[in-house]
Structures are given as C-alpha cells and as structure tokens.
Scaffold this motif. Structure first.
Motif, short mmCIF file in Angstrom:
data_model
loop_
_atom_site.label_atom_id
_atom_site.label_comp_id
_atom_site.label_asym_id
_atom_site.label_seq_id
_atom_site.Cartn_x
_atom_site.Cartn_y
_atom_site.Cartn_z
N LEU A 30 0.84 -1.13 -0.12
CA LEU A 30 -0.12 -0.06 0.07
C LEU A 30 0.82 1.19 0.05
CD1 LEU A 30 -2.86 -1.24 2.53
CD2 LEU A 30 -2.91 -1.15 -0.07
N ILE A 31 2.01 1.44 0.77
CA ILE A 31 2.78 2.51 0.91
C ILE A 31 3.66 2.73 -0.35
CG2 ILE A 31 5.01 3.40 2.00
CD1 ILE A 31 3.97 2.11 4.46
N VAL A 32 3.95 1.57 -1.10
CA VAL A 32 4.75 1.72 -2.15
C VAL A 32 3.79 2.06 -3.53
CG1 VAL A 32 5.93 0.43 -4.09
CG2 VAL A 32 6.45 0.07 -1.78
N SER A 33 2.66 1.61 -3.44
CA SER A 33 1.56 2.00 -4.68
C SER A 33 1.31 3.43 -4.34
CB SER A 33 0.33 1.30 -4.20
OG SER A 33 0.67 -0.27 -4.34
N VAL A 34 0.95 3.94 -3.12
CA VAL A 34 0.69 5.33 -2.95
C VAL A 34 2.00 6.31 -3.42
CG1 VAL A 34 0.02 7.26 -1.26
CG2 VAL A 34 -1.10 4.97 -1.26
N LEU A 35 3.07 6.11 -2.73
CA LEU A 35 3.97 6.82 -3.18
C LEU A 35 4.63 7.01 -4.63
CD1 LEU A 35 6.44 6.04 -0.03
CD2 LEU A 35 5.10 8.03 -0.58
N SER A 36 4.43 5.70 -5.25
CA SER A 36 4.67 5.67 -6.68
C SER A 36 3.55 6.37 -7.56
CB SER A 36 4.71 4.10 -7.07
OG SER A 36 5.82 3.33 -6.64
N ALA A 37 2.24 6.14 -7.14
CA ALA A 37 1.29 7.14 -7.72
C ALA A 37 1.46 8.36 -7.65
CB ALA A 37 -0.02 6.53 -7.34
N MET A 38 2.01 8.91 -6.67
CA MET A 38 2.36 10.43 -6.34
C MET A 38 3.64 10.77 -7.00
SD MET A 38 0.93 10.70 -2.39
CE MET A 38 2.43 11.28 -1.97
N GLY A 39 4.48 9.83 -7.69
CA GLY A 39 5.60 10.39 -8.77
C GLY A 39 6.69 10.13 -7.93
N SER A 40 6.71 9.53 -6.64
CA SER A 40 7.90 9.39 -5.93
C SER A 40 8.80 8.20 -6.47
CB SER A 40 7.56 9.00 -4.41
OG SER A 40 8.81 8.67 -3.61
N HIS A 41 10.28 8.66 -6.44
CA HIS A 41 11.28 7.40 -7.06
C HIS A 41 11.76 6.95 -5.86
CE1 HIS A 41 10.40 8.84 -11.16
NE2 HIS A 41 10.56 9.95 -10.64
N MET A 42 10.99 6.82 -4.74
CA MET A 42 11.80 6.37 -3.56
C MET A 42 11.98 4.73 -3.69
SD MET A 42 10.47 6.11 0.48
CE MET A 42 10.86 7.95 0.80
N PHE A 43 11.00 4.11 -4.32
CA PHE A 43 11.32 2.58 -4.23
C PHE A 43 11.87 2.13 -5.70
CE2 PHE A 43 8.54 3.10 -0.72
CZ PHE A 43 9.20 2.50 0.13
N LEU A 60 -0.24 2.50 -12.35
CA LEU A 60 -1.29 2.18 -12.38
C LEU A 60 -1.64 0.89 -12.01
CD1 LEU A 60 -4.18 3.53 -13.09
CD2 LEU A 60 -4.07 2.68 -15.46
N MET A 61 -0.96 -0.15 -12.47
CA MET A 61 -1.03 -1.58 -12.17
C MET A 61 -0.76 -1.72 -10.70
SD MET A 61 1.89 -4.73 -12.58
CE MET A 61 3.05 -3.52 -11.86
N LEU A 62 0.36 -0.94 -10.23
CA LEU A 62 0.19 -0.98 -8.63
C LEU A 62 -1.15 -0.58 -7.94
CD1 LEU A 62 4.11 0.23 -7.85
CD2 LEU A 62 3.15 -2.27 -7.65
N ILE A 63 -1.61 0.32 -8.27
CA ILE A 63 -2.87 0.98 -7.75
C ILE A 63 -3.83 -0.45 -7.85
CG2 ILE A 63 -4.94 2.34 -7.81
CD1 ILE A 63 -2.24 3.51 -6.64
N TYR A 64 -3.97 -0.87 -8.96
CA TYR A 64 -5.01 -1.97 -9.28
C TYR A 64 -4.81 -3.22 -8.30
CZ TYR A 64 -6.90 0.19 -13.25
OH TYR A 64 -7.59 0.95 -14.30
N LEU A 65 -3.40 -3.33 -8.08
CA LEU A 65 -3.09 -4.62 -7.26
C LEU A 65 -3.48 -4.20 -5.89
CD1 LEU A 65 -1.56 -7.27 -7.20
CD2 LEU A 65 0.69 -5.93 -6.84
N SER A 66 -3.19 -2.98 -5.43
CA SER A 66 -3.48 -2.65 -4.03
C SER A 66 -4.91 -2.83 -3.67
CB SER A 66 -3.24 -1.03 -3.92
OG SER A 66 -1.62 -1.10 -3.85
N ILE A 67 -5.87 -2.54 -4.66
CA ILE A 67 -7.36 -2.50 -4.72
C ILE A 67 -7.51 -3.89 -4.40
CG2 ILE A 67 -9.28 -2.17 -5.63
CD1 ILE A 67 -8.24 0.49 -6.69
N SER A 68 -6.99 -4.90 -5.28
CA SER A 68 -7.26 -6.36 -5.34
C SER A 68 -6.88 -6.84 -3.96
CB SER A 68 -6.42 -7.01 -6.61
OG SER A 68 -7.10 -6.44 -7.75
N GLU A 69 -5.59 -6.46 -3.45
CA GLU A 69 -5.09 -6.82 -2.34
C GLU A 69 -6.24 -6.62 -1.32
OE1 GLU A 69 -2.67 -9.01 0.17
OE2 GLU A 69 -2.31 -8.73 -1.67
#
Length: 137
Positions: A30-43, A60-69
């Motif tokens: 969830l953290i990685v998905s949110v940060l990646s969606a916000m444009g962060s390059h932390m991970f 977008l795939m990470l967001i879908y994966l988070s919703i599925s999770e």
C-alpha cells in the motif's frame, strides 16, 4: 509432554512471525503504491523509457494491485480462511516474472526492484496461506 509444549510454542511463534511478515508485506504494498502513484522514485527508479500509452502503466498496475489486495484481504478476514492467499502469492510471483516479460516485449528498461518487490510479496502471501489450519488458531 515437554515435547508437545515446545512444538506448540514453536508453531505459535512461526505463526506469529509469518503473520507479522504478511501484514508488513500488505502495508508495504500500500505504501509503495501510494508513493509511486504520487510520482516518488523512492522505491522504483523511473528510467524515462516509458512514453505515450505506456506512461504510468506500472504505477497504475500497483494501484489496481492494491485494490485487489484489499479486497482479497478483506474477504479472508471476513471468512477467516486465508488459503486464498496461496493463490494471491502465486499470482504475485507470476507478476515478478511478468514484469521481465513486459520489459522485453516493450523494449524498455524497468527497474529491477519491481522483480524483488513482487517476489517478496508473493513469498509472504504463500507462506502465510500455507500455514496449516491447526497452528493458525
């Protein structure tokens, strides 16, 4: 008698460790998905090779994966049956190899951390889902 107490404690400790790791993996996703969606390059590093229709596909795939999770996790909590996590773990392991195929087919560089991210998530889900029912309680 002593042997059964030790093995019961060991089983309980194993269950606790796998549960903590599993919950940490879900929170990490969830953290990685949110940060990646916000444009962060932390991970994950963005090499700038993704363009046009492929722009933001992985985010977008990470967001879908988070919703599925969240849906699968909620179902498992509600039904108190975590065997479904085995299927989710296998899916996540397939995603780790799918990201490599995605990179090759589209001829773009995709950060290697995606592979390890999905391997960690997949193994966490598999291990937690494979805990025998007798030590889950």
């Amino acid at each position: 008698m002593n042997h059964s107490i030790v093995s019961a404690k060991s089983a309980g400790l194993l269950r606790l460790l796998l549960a903590v790791n599993f919950n940490a993996a879900v929170i990490f996703l969830l953290i990685v998905s949110v940060l990646s969606a916000m444009g962060s390059h932390m991970f994950f590093e963005d090499y700038g090779d993704l363009y046009g229709p492929m722009d933001n596909n992985l985010r977008l795939m990470l967001i879908y994966l988070s919703i599925s999770e969240l849906a699968v996790y909620s179902f498992c909590r509600y039904s108190e049956n975590f065997n479904v996590m085995v299927v989710m773990g296998l899916f996540l392991l397939l995603c780790s190899f799918g990201i490599e195929v995605y990179s090759d087919i589209n001829e773009v560089v995709v950060d290697e951390n995606y592979f390890w991210f999905f391997v960690y998530l997949g193994l966490s889900h598999l291990c937690y889902g494979l805990i025998p029912q007798s030590i889950k309680r």
